[in-house]
Design an enzyme around this catalytic site. Structure first.
Site, mmCIF file in Angstrom:
data_model
loop_
_atom_site.group_PDB
_atom_site.id
_atom_site.type_symbol
_atom_site.label_atom_id
_atom_site.label_comp_id
_atom_site.label_asym_id
_atom_site.label_seq_id
_atom_site.Cartn_x
_atom_site.Cartn_y
_atom_site.Cartn_z
ATOM 1 N N THR A 39 0.811 -1.215 0.000
ATOM 2 C CA THR A 39 0.000 0.000 0.000
ATOM 3 C C THR A 39 0.846 1.267 0.000
ATOM 4 O OG1 THR A 39 -0.196 -0.409 2.363
ATOM 5 C CG2 THR A 39 -2.123 -0.859 1.035
ATOM 6 N N HIS A 44 6.365 -0.581 7.165
ATOM 7 C CA HIS A 44 6.410 0.024 8.492
ATOM 8 C C HIS A 44 6.631 -1.078 9.520
ATOM 9 C CE1 HIS A 44 2.257 -1.314 9.038
ATOM 10 N NE2 HIS A 44 1.982 -0.770 7.871
ATOM 11 N N HIS A 47 5.063 -4.493 9.758
ATOM 12 C CA HIS A 47 5.492 -5.580 8.877
ATOM 13 C C HIS A 47 6.655 -6.360 9.451
ATOM 14 C CE1 HIS A 47 3.725 -2.849 5.656
ATOM 15 N NE2 HIS A 47 3.108 -3.974 5.445
ATOM 16 N N LYS A 81 -10.994 -4.822 11.214
ATOM 17 C CA LYS A 81 -12.149 -4.071 10.763
ATOM 18 C C LYS A 81 -11.811 -3.154 9.601
ATOM 19 C CE LYS A 81 -11.460 -1.278 14.866
ATOM 20 N NZ LYS A 81 -11.460 -1.580 16.220
ATOM 21 N N ARG A 85 -10.479 -1.165 0.376
ATOM 22 C CA ARG A 85 -9.302 -0.420 -0.054
ATOM 23 C C ARG A 85 -9.543 0.295 -1.362
ATOM 24 N NH1 ARG A 85 -5.028 -3.542 2.099
ATOM 25 N NH2 ARG A 85 -5.522 -3.624 4.307
ATOM 26 N N GLN A 176 -6.400 -15.209 -1.822
ATOM 27 C CA GLN A 176 -5.197 -15.506 -1.052
ATOM 28 C C GLN A 176 -4.915 -17.009 -1.051
ATOM 29 O OE1 GLN A 176 -4.736 -13.471 2.694
ATOM 30 N NE2 GLN A 176 -3.462 -15.098 3.538
ATOM 31 N N ASP A 197 -4.227 -13.343 12.845
ATOM 32 C CA ASP A 197 -5.486 -13.004 12.176
ATOM 33 C C ASP A 197 -5.558 -13.595 10.775
ATOM 34 O OD1 ASP A 197 -3.377 -11.349 11.378
ATOM 35 O OD2 ASP A 197 -4.722 -9.736 10.781
ATOM 36 N N LYS A 232 -2.438 0.609 19.925
ATOM 37 C CA LYS A 232 -1.978 -0.105 18.737
ATOM 38 C C LYS A 232 -0.466 -0.055 18.652
ATOM 39 C CE LYS A 232 -5.735 0.244 15.394
ATOM 40 N NZ LYS A 232 -6.454 1.511 15.273
ATOM 41 N N LYS A 235 2.168 2.654 16.196
ATOM 42 C CA LYS A 235 1.570 3.924 15.804
ATOM 43 C C LYS A 235 2.055 5.011 16.764
ATOM 44 C CE LYS A 235 -1.589 2.409 12.797
ATOM 45 N NZ LYS A 235 -1.868 2.877 11.471
ATOM 46 N N THR A 236 2.317 6.140 16.217
ATOM 47 C CA THR A 236 2.582 7.295 17.060
ATOM 48 C C THR A 236 1.609 8.369 16.628
ATOM 49 O OG1 THR A 236 4.140 8.297 15.529
ATOM 50 C CG2 THR A 236 5.043 6.758 17.123
#
Length: 429
Positions: A39, A44, A47, A81, A85, A176, A197, A232, A235-236
């Site tokens: 994406t 990040h 991954h 959730k 895309r 997939q 997940d 999470k 994330k910042t």
RNA sequence: GGGGAGAUACUCAAGCGGCCAACGAGGACAGACUGUAAAUCUGUUGGUAUACACCUUCGCAGGUUCGAAUCCUGCUCUCCCCA
């Protein structure tokens, strides 16, 4: 070949594996893949877990495949959730793929002559010419809707007040699953790995392989990375923590790891570094005795930053951190020359300010919100200054503060600070 | 095609003619305490303004009213149920 599963197990990176997985890996060199959504043109740290799995996999003598989800990325996984895309056009897809490959090369050996050299594939390449009709005939026939509906990711979206689920998303697991089948055929790939997940999606693949090829394939998942406080991971305030210095500076990257909480650091160091068990154990026991030394966080930050950005960037990040968070005072700051400062602070946001604005002094509020965009509005800047949250050159300021030439460090720089951790460098020209 | 519910600030979620820049919760940011940790306590969380106040905001466009997030009309979108 070393025991890959055992390695993951002690590192806390094993959530679940299909029966027989360990035996398969012990039997022969095996290929496994993980999927990565292209994406953006950088990975990040979300991954990173998958990538570390591949790294350990290669270390163990097996062959890692990284699958760029050019096709699946267009659909969007209904797990979690996530909403639908946007489709990527082919040009940006290829661009992202190249950038991501370069980053993966930091972790995986793509080039060597070794039989277990890593390989990058993109499912767009085999999905783009696969017609809908062919797909539903060759693939769709083998999996029942009942089977697909039983997956948690689907059930969650079908029940309750949610947004509903488009047919496109519903087909995600099939697409997939077909990837797995394709890799099984082309590369003898017998294992798919991913976050927990992904379990449902992966088993659709193994099921497809069983039915179409009478083959046996396996699934292995790692726990989703969480934070002890429930937030999470990765994330910042500014968003994702990227591997690319273009989006997240090495300094910020280093700081992200360095500020890991105690509760998380023990888990993270096992997952995100390649340090051996003994070393990690001793780090942890030392940390438990003297947590305030922050040795664990420091080591974690060093290892990961070096791996991603290299030794030199790491040293700069450390130097910057020492100046910003060490016991340094305005005095120490003033002893540095402009070169060093600029160099060390490469990672902090910078602003330019014209020299003549300082003639006669510049109101602190105007300095913070108008001449620079350290704050988005004057009101916010004022509140923060009143709340004792702003420092210039490491000294707290109040509303009466005027910025003038006396505040310049090395004749041209001002270091502004919002709270404890957010620094800004103002370059006066 | 028929019936129902809904769209409010970063998110969730109140409000249902004036006391609403909009309760509450979460998140975020800051202060105190610390170890650049966690927990806790405090403050801030549309803009301009020292402040009084003013301006912009409650899906979009109009209307009613002295006055609307709240009432009316049209539109757009979402979800649920039935066919």
């Amino acid at each position: 070949m070393s025991n890959f599963v055992e390695e993951l197990r002690w590192r806390g990176m094993l959530h679940d594996a299909m029966p027989g997985t360990e035996e398969q890996l012990a039997k022969e060199m095996t290929s496994a893949y993980v999927g990565i959504d292209p994406t953006a043109d950088s990975l990040h740290i979300g991954h990173l877990v998958s990538i570390m799995m591949l790294r350990h996999f290669q270390n163990a003598g097996h062959r890692p495949l990284a699958l760029i989800g050019g096709a699946t990325g267009m659909i969007g996984d209904p797990s979690g959730k996530s909403k639908e895309r946007n489709l990527l056009d082919e040009e940006s897809l290829r661009h992202n793929q190249e950038s991501i490959k370069a980053q993966l090369a930091l972790f995986l050996d793509f080039d060597s002559e070794a039989p277990n050299a890593a390989k990058l594939v993109n499912n767009y390449d085999w999905m783009k010419d696969f017609s809908f009709l062919d797909f539903i005939r060759d693939i769709g026939k083998h999996i029942t809707v009942n089977y697909m509906m039983a997956k948690d990711s689907v059930k969650k979206r079908l029940s309750g007040e949610g947004e509903g689920m488009s047919f496109t998303e519903f087909t995600y697991q099939l697409v997939q699953g077909f990837d797995f089948l394709h890799l099984y055929r082309e590369y003898d790939c017998k294992l798919q790995m991913g976050g927990s997940d992904q379990w449902g999606n992966i088993t659709t693949g193994t099921e497809l392989i069983r039915r179409k090829e009478s083959g046996e394939a396996f699934a292995l998942t790692c726990p989703l990375i969480t934070k002890a406080d429930g937030g999470k991971f990765g994330k910042t305030e500014e968003g994702n923590v990227w591997l690319s210095a273009k989006y997240t500076s090495p300094y910020k990257f280093y700081q992200f790891w360095k500020t890991t909480s105690d509760a998380d650091a023990e888990r993270y160091i096992k997952i995100f570094t390649l340090l051996e068990k003994e070393e990690i154990d001793s780090l942890i026991s030392r940390h438990q005795e003297a947590a305030h030394q922050r040795e664990l966080q420091t080591k974690l930050a060093e290892e990961v930053t070096r791996m991603v950005h290299g030794q030199e960037a790491l040293e700069n990040a450390i130097k910057a951190s020492e100046i910003l968070f060490g016991k340094s005072t305005e005095e120490d700051l003033r002893s540095l020359d402009a070169e060093t400062l600029m160099d060390v602070f490469q990672g902090v946001p910078q602003f330019e300010l014209s020299n003549d604005k300082l003639e006669g002094g510049l109101e602190i509020i105007s300095f913070l919100a108008e001449e620079t965009s350290i704050f988005p509005s004057k009101g916010e800047a004022r509140k923060m200054v009143q709340g004792n949250g702003v420092s210039i050159n490491k000294s707290k300021v109040d509303l009466n503060k005027q910025i003038n030439k006396a505040d310049l460090i090395a004749g041209k720089l001002i270091l502004a600070q919002k709270g404890k951790r957010n620094y800004f460098l103002i370059n006066v020209v």
